[in-house]
Design an enzyme around this catalytic site. Sequence first.
Site, PDB file in Angstrom:
ATOM      1  N   SER A 170       8.623  -6.025  13.452  1.00 13.15           N
ATOM      2  CA  SER A 170       9.085  -4.705  13.026  1.00 13.15           C
ATOM      3  C   SER A 170      10.099  -4.210  14.044  1.00 13.15           C
ATOM      4  CB  SER A 170       7.898  -3.735  12.969  1.00 13.15           C
ATOM      5  OG  SER A 170       8.333  -2.393  12.783  1.00 13.15           O
ATOM      6  N   TYR A 195       0.190   0.029  16.398  1.00  8.78           N
ATOM      7  CA  TYR A 195       1.068  -0.864  15.636  1.00  8.78           C
ATOM      8  C   TYR A 195       2.214  -1.344  16.522  1.00  8.78           C
ATOM      9  CZ  TYR A 195       4.235  -2.315  11.838  1.00  8.78           C
ATOM     10  OH  TYR A 195       5.086  -3.013  11.014  1.00  8.78           O
TER      11      TYR A 195
END
Length: 264
Positions: A141, A154
């Site tokens: 990401s 995350y």
Amino acid sequence: MGSIQGKTIWVTGASSGIGKSLVLALSSYPCNLILSSRREEELIKVKALCGNTDNIAILPLDLKNHEAMEMIAQKAISFYGKVDILVNNAGISQRSLIKNTKLEVYGQLMDINYLGTVALSKAILPHFIANKAGHYVTITSLMGKFGSPYRSGYCGAKHALHGFFDVMRMEHEKDGVKVTMVCPGFVRTNVAKNALTADGSPQQNDDVATKNGISPEVAAKKIITAIEKDKFEVYVGGKEVKGIYLKRFFPKLLHKMVLKSQVR
């Protein structure tokens, strides 16, 4: 540059989102596909959408079950006698403030996004070394490159993946092993709806930024191009990609911009 034609490509997280779109795009190529996720029934649906399914195998897996990865890797190899490319796409996101988030939620994020991916990648590594060829394509990401509020766990897991696979590339380049890190920004998937909240329950609603992101079909095309070009790292998204360069050259400006936007 390499070609995916004739290759066996194993895609995790293949039941929805980027993984599903990637499988559908790859199904038009002359290659073998292995589809994995926790939900076998959804994998069957994805396979049915691919048209010619003679070269598509289904292999359910749960990234939390680290001990099963060696057995699962051997099963994957048994379908076509080899695995050429492992697309580490499966994972889960988060939306909660640090002060409210239970420690168990951080553990779950690390177990799935980091340790599960590491366990699976290590399980297939001897096969890659023996073949003197193998390609890890790990979907991390933009949050693996810089941070954003509500995503602390995350971000931590995705940052960890970059550290691990950068070293994987260094240690095993001599064995013919390649690594491509794919960093998506906002993509129109259910990632926000499924994101863990402070107590571990799913958020169940979408983010405005995710709704306005690029389509998973566009993301899939960019990923395939990155694979074929043997890219070390590629950034996929809209204007949020600029955050990579702001973090590098103007970190305080990025900090202020992210706080101002408070992107959920």
